[in-house]
Motif scaffolding. Structure first.
Motif, PDB file in Angstrom:
ATOM      1  N   ASN A 162      -6.682  -4.213  21.072  1.00 46.39           N
ATOM      2  CA  ASN A 162      -6.280  -3.270  22.241  1.00 46.39           C
ATOM      3  C   ASN A 162      -5.243  -2.429  21.826  1.00 46.39           C
ATOM      4  O   ASN A 162      -4.377  -2.454  22.714  1.00 46.39           O
ATOM      5  CB  ASN A 162      -6.452  -3.893  23.445  1.00 46.39           C
ATOM      6  CG  ASN A 162      -6.322  -3.171  24.777  1.00 46.39           C
ATOM      7  OD1 ASN A 162      -6.830  -1.951  24.479  1.00 46.39           O
ATOM      8  ND2 ASN A 162      -5.650  -3.478  25.368  1.00 46.39           N
ATOM      9  N   CYS A 163      -5.203  -1.921  20.586  1.00 43.73           N
ATOM     10  CA  CYS A 163      -4.149  -1.088  20.315  1.00 43.73           C
ATOM     11  C   CYS A 163      -4.509   0.146  19.561  1.00 43.73           C
ATOM     12  O   CYS A 163      -5.566   0.118  19.148  1.00 43.73           O
ATOM     13  CB  CYS A 163      -3.018  -1.928  19.356  1.00 43.73           C
ATOM     14  SG  CYS A 163      -3.638  -2.331  17.730  1.00 43.73           S
ATOM     15  N   ASP A 164      -3.614   1.023  19.036  1.00 36.05           N
ATOM     16  CA  ASP A 164      -4.087   2.197  18.536  1.00 36.05           C
ATOM     17  C   ASP A 164      -4.048   1.866  17.072  1.00 36.05           C
ATOM     18  O   ASP A 164      -3.599   1.004  16.469  1.00 36.05           O
ATOM     19  CB  ASP A 164      -3.104   3.169  18.612  1.00 36.05           C
ATOM     20  CG  ASP A 164      -2.742   3.973  19.998  1.00 36.05           C
ATOM     21  OD1 ASP A 164      -3.851   3.916  20.896  1.00 36.05           O
ATOM     22  OD2 ASP A 164      -1.819   4.404  20.527  1.00 36.05           O
ATOM     23  N   PHE A 165      -4.770   2.809  16.294  1.00 34.30           N
ATOM     24  CA  PHE A 165      -4.848   2.740  14.967  1.00 34.30           C
ATOM     25  C   PHE A 165      -4.564   3.916  14.243  1.00 34.30           C
ATOM     26  O   PHE A 165      -4.875   5.126  14.891  1.00 34.30           O
ATOM     27  CB  PHE A 165      -5.923   2.096  14.322  1.00 34.30           C
ATOM     28  CG  PHE A 165      -7.232   2.947  14.317  1.00 34.30           C
ATOM     29  CD1 PHE A 165      -7.641   3.483  13.142  1.00 34.30           C
ATOM     30  CD2 PHE A 165      -7.733   3.108  15.464  1.00 34.30           C
ATOM     31  CE1 PHE A 165      -8.726   4.323  13.179  1.00 34.30           C
ATOM     32  CE2 PHE A 165      -8.836   4.028  15.677  1.00 34.30           C
ATOM     33  CZ  PHE A 165      -9.229   4.545  14.623  1.00 34.30           C
ATOM     34  N   LYS A 166      -3.858   3.817  13.108  1.00 33.51           N
ATOM     35  CA  LYS A 166      -3.676   5.205  12.338  1.00 33.51           C
ATOM     36  C   LYS A 166      -4.096   4.909  10.867  1.00 33.51           C
ATOM     37  O   LYS A 166      -4.142   4.034  10.418  1.00 33.51           O
ATOM     38  CB  LYS A 166      -2.328   5.622  12.275  1.00 33.51           C
ATOM     39  CG  LYS A 166      -1.552   5.906  13.643  1.00 33.51           C
ATOM     40  CD  LYS A 166      -0.158   6.519  13.624  1.00 33.51           C
ATOM     41  CE  LYS A 166       0.159   7.175  14.981  1.00 33.51           C
ATOM     42  NZ  LYS A 166       1.421   7.930  14.994  1.00 33.51           N
ATOM     43  N   LEU A 167      -4.096   6.141  10.304  1.00 33.00           N
ATOM     44  CA  LEU A 167      -4.664   6.398   8.775  1.00 33.00           C
ATOM     45  C   LEU A 167      -3.741   6.755   7.760  1.00 33.00           C
ATOM     46  O   LEU A 167      -3.016   7.799   7.966  1.00 33.00           O
ATOM     47  CB  LEU A 167      -5.941   7.351   8.718  1.00 33.00           C
ATOM     48  CG  LEU A 167      -7.113   6.870   9.565  1.00 33.00           C
ATOM     49  CD1 LEU A 167      -8.178   7.811   9.541  1.00 33.00           C
ATOM     50  CD2 LEU A 167      -7.500   5.367   9.459  1.00 33.00           C
ATOM     51  N   ASP A 168      -3.551   6.179   6.779  1.00 34.76           N
ATOM     52  CA  ASP A 168      -2.299   6.406   5.801  1.00 34.76           C
ATOM     53  C   ASP A 168      -3.022   7.105   4.639  1.00 34.76           C
ATOM     54  O   ASP A 168      -3.935   6.550   3.847  1.00 34.76           O
ATOM     55  CB  ASP A 168      -1.305   5.528   5.411  1.00 34.76           C
ATOM     56  CG  ASP A 168      -0.707   5.642   4.087  1.00 34.76           C
ATOM     57  OD1 ASP A 168      -0.769   6.996   3.597  1.00 34.76           O
ATOM     58  OD2 ASP A 168      -0.419   4.769   3.332  1.00 34.76           O
ATOM     59  N   ILE A 169      -3.193   8.348   4.487  1.00 33.14           N
ATOM     60  CA  ILE A 169      -3.970   9.331   3.488  1.00 33.14           C
ATOM     61  C   ILE A 169      -2.999   9.733   2.421  1.00 33.14           C
ATOM     62  O   ILE A 169      -3.555  10.450   1.594  1.00 33.14           O
ATOM     63  CB  ILE A 169      -4.673  10.218   4.358  1.00 33.14           C
ATOM     64  CG1 ILE A 169      -3.501  11.495   4.888  1.00 33.14           C
ATOM     65  CG2 ILE A 169      -5.431  10.058   5.323  1.00 33.14           C
ATOM     66  CD1 ILE A 169      -4.149  12.684   5.268  1.00 33.14           C
ATOM     67  N   SER A 170      -1.885   9.012   2.300  1.00 32.64           N
ATOM     68  CA  SER A 170      -0.917   9.574   1.087  1.00 32.64           C
ATOM     69  C   SER A 170      -1.461   9.349  -0.425  1.00 32.64           C
ATOM     70  O   SER A 170      -1.037  10.151  -0.964  1.00 32.64           O
ATOM     71  CB  SER A 170       0.297   8.950   1.241  1.00 32.64           C
ATOM     72  OG  SER A 170       0.261   7.443   1.296  1.00 32.64           O
ATOM     73  N   ALA A 171      -2.607   8.432  -0.575  1.00 30.84           N
ATOM     74  CA  ALA A 171      -2.838   7.965  -1.639  1.00 30.84           C
ATOM     75  C   ALA A 171      -3.600   9.222  -2.370  1.00 30.84           C
ATOM     76  O   ALA A 171      -3.898   9.266  -3.815  1.00 30.84           O
ATOM     77  CB  ALA A 171      -3.926   6.882  -1.736  1.00 30.84           C
ATOM     78  N   PHE A 172      -4.043  10.071  -1.392  1.00 33.24           N
ATOM     79  CA  PHE A 172      -4.958  11.090  -2.138  1.00 33.24           C
ATOM     80  C   PHE A 172      -4.099  12.319  -2.731  1.00 33.24           C
ATOM     81  O   PHE A 172      -4.588  13.276  -3.420  1.00 33.24           O
ATOM     82  CB  PHE A 172      -5.966  11.785  -1.191  1.00 33.24           C
ATOM     83  CG  PHE A 172      -6.836  10.723  -0.512  1.00 33.24           C
ATOM     84  CD1 PHE A 172      -8.079  10.347  -1.410  1.00 33.24           C
ATOM     85  CD2 PHE A 172      -6.532  10.345   0.867  1.00 33.24           C
ATOM     86  CE1 PHE A 172      -8.613   9.256  -0.724  1.00 33.24           C
ATOM     87  CE2 PHE A 172      -7.734   9.515   1.443  1.00 33.24           C
ATOM     88  CZ  PHE A 172      -8.445   8.794   0.395  1.00 33.24           C
ATOM     89  N   LEU A 227      -5.984   4.361   3.265  1.00 33.60           N
ATOM     90  CA  LEU A 227      -7.149   4.921   2.686  1.00 33.60           C
ATOM     91  C   LEU A 227      -7.192   5.170   1.170  1.00 33.60           C
ATOM     92  O   LEU A 227      -5.943   5.884   0.850  1.00 33.60           O
ATOM     93  CB  LEU A 227      -7.677   6.207   3.422  1.00 33.60           C
ATOM     94  CG  LEU A 227      -7.933   6.171   5.020  1.00 33.60           C
ATOM     95  CD1 LEU A 227      -8.476   7.393   5.339  1.00 33.60           C
ATOM     96  CD2 LEU A 227      -8.934   4.954   5.223  1.00 33.60           C
ATOM     97  N   LYS A 228      -8.013   4.991   0.489  1.00 31.65           N
ATOM     98  CA  LYS A 228      -8.158   5.030  -1.010  1.00 31.65           C
ATOM     99  C   LYS A 228      -9.566   5.354  -1.348  1.00 31.65           C
ATOM    100  O   LYS A 228     -10.717   4.820  -0.516  1.00 31.65           O
ATOM    101  CB  LYS A 228      -7.452   4.270  -1.667  1.00 31.65           C
ATOM    102  CG  LYS A 228      -7.767   2.756  -1.362  1.00 31.65           C
ATOM    103  CD  LYS A 228      -6.838   1.748  -2.005  1.00 31.65           C
ATOM    104  CE  LYS A 228      -6.710   0.365  -1.637  1.00 31.65           C
ATOM    105  NZ  LYS A 228      -5.547  -0.503  -2.231  1.00 31.65           N
ATOM    106  N   GLY A 229     -10.117   5.912  -2.380  1.00 32.50           N
ATOM    107  CA  GLY A 229     -11.252   5.905  -3.033  1.00 32.50           C
ATOM    108  C   GLY A 229     -12.040   6.975  -2.469  1.00 32.50           C
ATOM    109  O   GLY A 229     -11.451   7.968  -1.832  1.00 32.50           O
TER     110      GLY A 229
END
Length: 301
Positions: free
Chosen positions: A28-38, A6-8
């Motif tokens: 049909n799989c999990d998903f995750k969010l990378d929020i390190s850019a903030f 994630l960015k912006g």
């Protein structure tokens, strides 16, 4: 697992979440969010999706180390990237967006164990899960105070939400401001005047609600003959409240802004009229299919 970096601002985060959500459902799989850019955002932006009814799967520190290794200039990072070049770009662990704003059907061939890096500003990536996004892109907190009063006014009138972006937050940085304005431009007053007249010719008894990152500029420069409310009670930290109110309007006149794009896209009013600038960025000579839904009206900006 699908990971999305994630960015912006809020609008960009919604685009990035939407494609990750679509791909996770397809695979049909999990998903995750990378929020390190903030942690080091040049514009001072924060992770905003926590205010919404989304799936809050954030990458672990171990997963983040793996991602950062792939992007690093270390010998191992370079070897990983070099070795992955034998695969098509959409089969690699890091899948970079190659043509911003344009729909790339190969992206939907992504498999499990991929990390998305891009903005993905095209509804063709996720319009098939619109029903899901309508439920998840909802602010979870209750409306209170002035925002509740405004929501009541918006709901009981033939409301037209206008969004104006002036990039006020970076005006003090002249170099950055000039760069952003050169890339995106500023939507003209004439655009807003013509857009309001078009909606007024299609709808009766309209009332205008104005949202902007520079509301004082809007007050000084907009002068309509219709009832008008300037929404000035929310600051940048709770901009999601402006977003919620704008999305509640029955009709929208948006800027070339992902913030107002999403507010309009989430509009479920049966007789809505949505008007958008026909030039999303200055460098785009042609309008890529998927930037604008087919039922939106486009005006020169």
């Amino acid at each position: 697992m699908i990971i999305c970096r994630l960015k912006g601002g809020l609008g960009n985060q919604l685009f990035q979440y939407a494609i990750a959500r679509r791909l996770s459902k397809k695979c049909n799989c999990d998903f995750k969010l990378d929020i390190s850019a903030f942690q080091n955002d040049n514009f001072g932006r924060d992770y905003m999706l926590g205010k919404f009814n989304v799936i809050q799967n954030i990458v672990t520190s171990e997963e983040l180390r793996t991602i950062n290794l792939w992007f690093s200039n270390s010998c191992k990072g370079k070897l990983l990237r070099c070795g992955s070049k034998v695969l098509p770009y959409y089969r690699r662990y890091i899948v970079n967006e190659t043509r911003p704003y344009f729909y790339d059907q190969n992206i939907l061939k992504i498999r499990n164990n991929s990390c998305l890096n891009g903005y993905w500003q095209n509804e063709n990536y996720f319009k098939e899960i619109r029903d899901i996004l309508l439920k998840e892109f909802v602010v979870v907190s209750k409306l209170r105070g002035k925002n509740k009063d405004l929501a009541d006014d918006i709901n009981k009138t033939n409301s037209v939400g206008i969004h104006i972006r002036r990039h006020k937050g970076i005006q003090s940085n002249s170099v950055l401001y000039k760069k952003v304005v050169s890339q995106y431009g500023l939507v003209s007053n004439e655009y807003y005047n013509r857009a309001v007249d078009i909606i007024a010719n299609k709808q009766s008894n309209i009332e205008v609600f104005v949202f902007s990152d520079d509301i004082e500029w809007a007050k000084a420069n907009l002068n309509f003959t219709y009832p008008i409310t300037f929404v000035d009670n929310n600051d940048e930290a709770n901009g999601y409240e402006d977003f919620r109110l704008l999305s509640l309007c029955k009709h929208q006149i948006i800027a070339n802004s992902t913030f107002s794009w999403w507010a309009a896209w989430l509009n479920n009013y049966h007789d809505k009229v949505i008007i958008s600038p026909n030039k999303w960025v200055q460098s785009l000579l042609n309008i890529p299919n998927g930037i604008y839904p087919d039922n939106w009206l486009l005006l020169n900006n």
